[in-house]
Design a protein around this motif. Structure first.
Motif, PDB file in Angstrom:
ATOM      1  N   PHE A 138       9.052 -13.079  -4.364  1.00 42.53           N
ATOM      2  CA  PHE A 138       7.852 -12.731  -5.127  1.00 42.53           C
ATOM      3  C   PHE A 138       7.108 -13.946  -5.695  1.00 42.53           C
ATOM      4  CE2 PHE A 138       5.317 -11.473  -8.688  1.00 42.53           C
ATOM      5  CZ  PHE A 138       4.716 -10.292  -8.288  1.00 42.53           C
ATOM      6  N   ALA A 182       3.342 -14.664  -4.753  1.00 46.31           N
ATOM      7  CA  ALA A 182       2.372 -14.491  -5.837  1.00 46.31           C
ATOM      8  C   ALA A 182       1.498 -15.737  -5.972  1.00 46.31           C
ATOM      9  CB  ALA A 182       3.080 -14.188  -7.150  1.00 46.31           C
ATOM     10  N   VAL A 227       2.481  -9.171  -2.134  1.00 48.26           N
ATOM     11  CA  VAL A 227       2.938  -9.238  -3.525  1.00 48.26           C
ATOM     12  C   VAL A 227       3.194  -7.830  -4.054  1.00 48.26           C
ATOM     13  CG1 VAL A 227       2.216  -9.829  -5.878  1.00 48.26           C
ATOM     14  CG2 VAL A 227       1.891 -11.461  -4.024  1.00 48.26           C
ATOM     15  N   LEU A 284       6.415  -6.417  -2.405  1.00 48.78           N
ATOM     16  CA  LEU A 284       7.632  -7.014  -2.968  1.00 48.78           C
ATOM     17  C   LEU A 284       7.940  -6.435  -4.346  1.00 48.78           C
ATOM     18  CD1 LEU A 284       7.150 -10.731  -1.882  1.00 48.78           C
ATOM     19  CD2 LEU A 284       8.894  -9.140  -1.044  1.00 48.78           C
ATOM     20  N   HIS A 285       6.899  -6.240  -5.147  1.00 48.42           N
ATOM     21  CA  HIS A 285       7.103  -5.637  -6.468  1.00 48.42           C
ATOM     22  C   HIS A 285       7.605  -4.203  -6.333  1.00 48.42           C
ATOM     23  CE1 HIS A 285       6.704  -4.534 -10.598  1.00 48.42           C
ATOM     24  NE2 HIS A 285       5.740  -3.672 -10.342  1.00 48.42           N
ATOM     25  N   CYS A 343      11.273  -4.214  -5.452  1.00 49.97           N
ATOM     26  CA  CYS A 343      12.084  -4.538  -6.637  1.00 49.97           C
ATOM     27  C   CYS A 343      12.194  -3.334  -7.563  1.00 49.97           C
ATOM     28  CB  CYS A 343      11.474  -5.718  -7.390  1.00 49.97           C
ATOM     29  SG  CYS A 343      11.639  -7.291  -6.538  1.00 49.97           S
ATOM     30  N   GLN A 386       6.268  -9.303 -12.903  1.00 56.09           N
ATOM     31  CA  GLN A 386       5.674  -8.965 -11.603  1.00 56.09           C
ATOM     32  C   GLN A 386       4.524  -7.975 -11.785  1.00 56.09           C
ATOM     33  OE1 GLN A 386       8.826  -7.424  -9.135  1.00 56.09           O
ATOM     34  NE2 GLN A 386       9.608  -9.453  -8.628  1.00 56.09           N
ATOM     35  N   THR A 422       4.485 -17.757 -12.362  1.00 57.50           N
ATOM     36  CA  THR A 422       5.322 -17.661 -11.163  1.00 57.50           C
ATOM     37  C   THR A 422       6.560 -18.542 -11.278  1.00 57.50           C
ATOM     38  OG1 THR A 422       4.018 -19.331  -9.989  1.00 57.50           O
ATOM     39  CG2 THR A 422       3.406 -17.016  -9.664  1.00 57.50           C
TER      40      THR A 422
END
Length: 159
Positions: A27, A31, A47, A50-51, A54, A105, A128
């Motif tokens: 991430f 990001a 992005v 991926l969030h 998670c 995130q 980040t």
């Protein structure tokens, strides 16, 4: 029954924790790329995905400590120091993920997808870098838990 529960616990750990560690680790870099060029739909979409990974696997990951406690009870090792330490590290990892990584995130995703007017500048490199550090802590906590699960210090059945 203990072997069956142990199998479920290990499978849950692999299936749930593995994707979170990989997605959370990717991430920050993705990001940075998206924040550098918010007009790039591929970078912004990555992005967001991926969030989402998670978040979803964090919920699925709740099965890991639940199955671990049930397995520990069936094996009669709930009072063992190595298991108590593992549970504390797992709880700390959950706090890091749920209380720090996922909100960080979310803030970045919201800024990438949110309105640009009066919202101020997009989060910078600091956000980040902080996420990368927190993800490293999260991953180290899970590595420590994994080591404790394998070695089980003081266990008469351990390695």
């Amino acid at each position: 029954m203990s072997k069956f529960l142990l199998i479920l616990h290990v499978l849950a750990a692999i299936v749930a924790i593995g994707p979170v560690t990989v997605a959370a680790s990717r991430f920050p870099q993705e990001a940075r790329r998206a924040l550098a060029d918010p007009a790039d739909p591929g970078a912004v979409s990555t992005v967001r995905q991926l969030h989402r990974i998670c978040t979803v696997y964090a919920y699925v990951g709740v099965a890991v400590p639940i199955l671990g406690i049930v397995t520990g009870a069936s094996m009669g090792v709930l009072g063992s120091t190595w298991l108590t330490v593992s549970m504390m590290l797992t709880a700390f990892a959950a706090v890091v993920l749920g209380g720090l990584i996922l909100p960080g995130q979310s803030a970045i995703v919201a800024r990438l997808y949110g309105p640009r007017t009066d919202a101020g500048p997009l989060p910078g490199r600091e956000a980040t870098v902080r996420l990368a550090m927190l993800t490293g802590v999260f991953n180290l906590l899970w590595a420590a838990v994994t080591i404790l699960m394998i070695v089980r210090p003081g266990s008469t059945t351990g390695a």
